[in-house]
Design an enzyme around this catalytic site. Structure first.
Site, mmCIF file in Angstrom:
data_model
loop_
_atom_site.group_PDB
_atom_site.id
_atom_site.type_symbol
_atom_site.label_atom_id
_atom_site.label_comp_id
_atom_site.label_asym_id
_atom_site.label_seq_id
_atom_site.Cartn_x
_atom_site.Cartn_y
_atom_site.Cartn_z
ATOM 1 N N SER A 119 42.293 40.350 42.619
ATOM 2 C CA SER A 119 42.588 38.931 43.069
ATOM 3 C C SER A 119 41.927 38.706 44.364
ATOM 4 O O SER A 119 41.836 37.745 44.718
ATOM 5 C CB SER A 119 44.216 38.858 43.200
ATOM 6 O OG SER A 119 44.651 38.882 41.937
ATOM 7 N N HIS A 140 38.249 37.682 36.904
ATOM 8 C CA HIS A 140 39.539 37.215 37.533
ATOM 9 C C HIS A 140 40.329 36.501 36.425
ATOM 10 O O HIS A 140 39.986 35.132 36.249
ATOM 11 C CB HIS A 140 39.436 36.512 38.967
ATOM 12 C CG HIS A 140 40.905 36.540 39.335
ATOM 13 N ND1 HIS A 140 41.280 35.072 39.785
ATOM 14 C CD2 HIS A 140 41.915 37.307 39.480
ATOM 15 C CE1 HIS A 140 42.488 35.261 40.300
ATOM 16 N NE2 HIS A 140 42.988 36.508 40.335
ATOM 17 N N GLU A 152 37.704 33.492 36.525
ATOM 18 C CA GLU A 152 36.737 33.055 37.664
ATOM 19 C C GLU A 152 35.760 34.528 37.371
ATOM 20 O O GLU A 152 36.275 35.870 37.345
ATOM 21 C CB GLU A 152 37.097 33.312 38.729
ATOM 22 C CG GLU A 152 38.405 32.008 39.024
ATOM 23 C CD GLU A 152 38.981 32.070 40.339
ATOM 24 O OE1 GLU A 152 38.835 31.108 41.469
ATOM 25 O OE2 GLU A 152 39.676 32.941 40.813
ATOM 26 N N ASN A 190 42.952 30.939 44.109
ATOM 27 C CA ASN A 190 43.852 31.455 45.090
ATOM 28 C C ASN A 190 43.504 30.951 46.613
ATOM 29 O O ASN A 190 44.693 30.725 47.296
ATOM 30 C CB ASN A 190 43.931 32.905 45.257
ATOM 31 C CG ASN A 190 44.942 33.607 44.243
ATOM 32 O OD1 ASN A 190 45.876 33.158 43.814
ATOM 33 N ND2 ASN A 190 44.513 34.626 43.586
HETATM 34 P P1 NAD Z 1 50.484 46.036 37.696
HETATM 35 O O1 NAD Z 1 51.113 46.923 38.791
HETATM 36 O O2 NAD Z 1 51.423 45.296 36.610
HETATM 37 O O3 NAD Z 1 49.756 47.042 36.834
HETATM 38 C C1 NAD Z 1 48.894 47.993 37.100
HETATM 39 C C2 NAD Z 1 49.029 49.047 36.046
HETATM 40 O O4 NAD Z 1 47.775 50.252 36.467
HETATM 41 C C3 NAD Z 1 50.076 50.298 36.151
HETATM 42 O O5 NAD Z 1 50.621 50.159 34.856
HETATM 43 C C4 NAD Z 1 49.675 51.431 36.790
HETATM 44 O O6 NAD Z 1 50.433 52.581 35.917
HETATM 45 C C5 NAD Z 1 48.077 51.534 36.305
HETATM 46 N N1 NAD Z 1 47.391 52.632 36.880
HETATM 47 C C6 NAD Z 1 47.402 52.743 38.228
HETATM 48 N N2 NAD Z 1 46.370 53.751 38.619
HETATM 49 C C7 NAD Z 1 45.748 54.167 37.240
HETATM 50 C C8 NAD Z 1 45.174 54.871 37.000
HETATM 51 N N3 NAD Z 1 44.458 55.680 37.879
HETATM 52 N N4 NAD Z 1 44.375 54.975 35.713
HETATM 53 C C9 NAD Z 1 45.077 54.265 34.661
HETATM 54 N N5 NAD Z 1 45.929 53.304 34.995
HETATM 55 C C10 NAD Z 1 46.418 53.153 36.317
HETATM 56 O O7 NAD Z 1 49.498 45.209 38.418
HETATM 57 P P2 NAD Z 1 48.895 43.564 37.741
HETATM 58 O O8 NAD Z 1 49.984 42.497 38.058
HETATM 59 O O9 NAD Z 1 48.473 43.836 36.277
HETATM 60 O O10 NAD Z 1 47.574 43.440 38.599
HETATM 61 C C11 NAD Z 1 46.382 44.167 38.163
HETATM 62 C C12 NAD Z 1 45.204 43.886 38.683
HETATM 63 O O11 NAD Z 1 45.174 42.331 38.510
HETATM 64 C C13 NAD Z 1 45.359 43.693 40.317
HETATM 65 O O12 NAD Z 1 44.158 43.786 41.219
HETATM 66 C C14 NAD Z 1 45.877 42.315 40.874
HETATM 67 O O13 NAD Z 1 45.439 41.915 41.842
HETATM 68 C C15 NAD Z 1 45.175 41.530 39.748
HETATM 69 N N6 NAD Z 1 45.631 40.158 39.228
HETATM 70 C C16 NAD Z 1 47.122 39.992 38.887
HETATM 71 C C17 NAD Z 1 47.538 38.853 38.574
HETATM 72 C C18 NAD Z 1 48.832 38.715 38.371
HETATM 73 O O14 NAD Z 1 49.475 37.453 38.159
HETATM 74 N N7 NAD Z 1 49.767 39.625 38.053
HETATM 75 C C19 NAD Z 1 46.768 37.875 38.217
HETATM 76 C C20 NAD Z 1 45.298 37.939 38.315
HETATM 77 C C21 NAD Z 1 44.794 39.166 38.727
#
Ligand code: NAD
Length: 282
Positions: A119, A140, A152, A190
């Site tokens: 993000s 994104h 995006e 954002n």
């Molecule tokens: P989250 O914390 O829900 O999920 C992340 C997952 O990655 C976890 O299940 C974790 O166990 C796993 N993980 C960590 N290290 C790992 C590895 N080495 N190998 C495999 N899996 C691994 O996070 P999220 O909310 O899904 O966000 C993920 C990404 O998406 C971030 O970069 C965030 O900024 C972006 N994002 C989030 C949103 C949102 O609304 N949540 C929206 C757009 C973008």
């Protein structure tokens, strides 16, 4: 060109949504999640979500077992090797993402594109950590991924035109509406949304109105489907704070300084809907 097999790294909120969307569109998905417990939780969530989509008529011409069956669960990054395209969706932590991209760079075929769902982290910096910066791009997605259509597509300084074109193609194959944007903090959504949320928190902090009134006025006066404080609770107050801090630090403009009330709520563990309380109680 169309993609047959993608890998998704991380089966959290975003990764499982991306995997479900791709599988529902007929792609084979290698879903790599390091945490065993999370693999089980996410598999159950995906199965439930696919069932619901079919019941509501949002997903037709297939059955839940076929969609779920197209997802192969793995725990090691090396399992990404057969993928034509990899989307990294691990936690928003720059050293972690760099380490993962380096490992994927070693594991994946030379022509494979590596995308990040970050993000707020610079795609240019993530790309520079690999030996294939021309094939690193931002993708994104928005939460919940199976429902929200925009994506995006973030062009890093060294991202090639061919990579951007292939990423647009994949987004369209997933039924999304891609928009190409430059690699700038917060991209478009954002960067515009977070100052709005932050200003709503300042209005609350300064006693201009209570939370319900601020949200009602924004819904009725601006035709927003949801008020900014309710939306902040949904996004997660910790996520809002961390994006505002990136915008503030990287753009250097004081207009992005996080409201002290937001900082205090995060310090207290009131993170919004996911923790049971933010501006509202859940
Ligand atoms: P989250 O914390 O829900 O999920 C992340 C997952 O990655 C976890 O299940 C974790 O166990 C796993 N993980 C960590 N290290 C790992 C590895 N080495 N190998 C495999 N899996 C691994 O996070 P999220 O909310 O899904 O966000 C993920 C990404 O998406 C971030 O970069 C965030 O900024 C972006 N994002 C989030 C949103 C949102 O609304 N949540 C929206 C757009 C973008």
């Amino acid at each position: 060109m169309s993609f047959a097999t993608i890998a998704v790294i991380g089966a959290g909120t975003m990764g499982r949504g991306i995997a479900e969307t791709a599988a529902a569109r007929g792609l084979a998905v290698i879903l790599i999640e390091i945490n065993e417990q999370q693999r089980q939780t996410a598999a159950a969530q995906i199965a439930r979500s696919v069932e619901k989509a079919i019941q509501r008529g949002k997903l037709t011409g297939t059955d839940a077992a076929s969609v779920v069956g197209r997802i192969r669960w793995e725990g090691e990054l090396s399992a990404a090797t057969p993928a034509d395209f990899v989307i990294e969706a691990v936690s928003e932590n720059e050293p972690l993402k760099i380490e993962i991209l380096k490992q994927l760079d070693r594991a994946c075929r030379q022509e494979t594109i590596l995308a990040s769902n970050t993000s707020s982290i610079s795609i240019t910096r993530l790309a520079a950590a690999t030996n294939r910066p021309a094939q690193v791009v931002g993708m994104h997605f928005f939460n919940p991924v199976p429902i929200m259509t925009p994506v995006e597509i973030v062009r890093g300084l060294q991202t090639s035109e061919a990579t951007v074109a292939a990423t647009i193609q994949l987004a369209e194959q997933l039924g999304k509406q891609p928009s190409v944007v430059a690699d700038s903090p917060g991209f478009v959504v954002n960067r515009v949304l977070m100052p709005l949320i932050n200003e709503a928190i300042f209005a609350l902090h300064e006693g201009v109105a209570d939370a319900a009134t601020i949200d009602a006025l924004m819904r009725q006066g601006c035709n927003h489907p949801m008020g900014p404080l309710q939306l902040a609770d949904l996004v997660g107050l910790d996520v809002c704070l961390s994006i505002l801090r990136v915008l503030h630090r990287e753009l250097g403009d004081p207009k992005f300084r996080p409201c002290p009330l937001l900082v205090r709520l995060v310090d207290a563990g009131r993170l919004g809907k996911k923790s049971g309380e933010g501006f509202y109680k859940y």
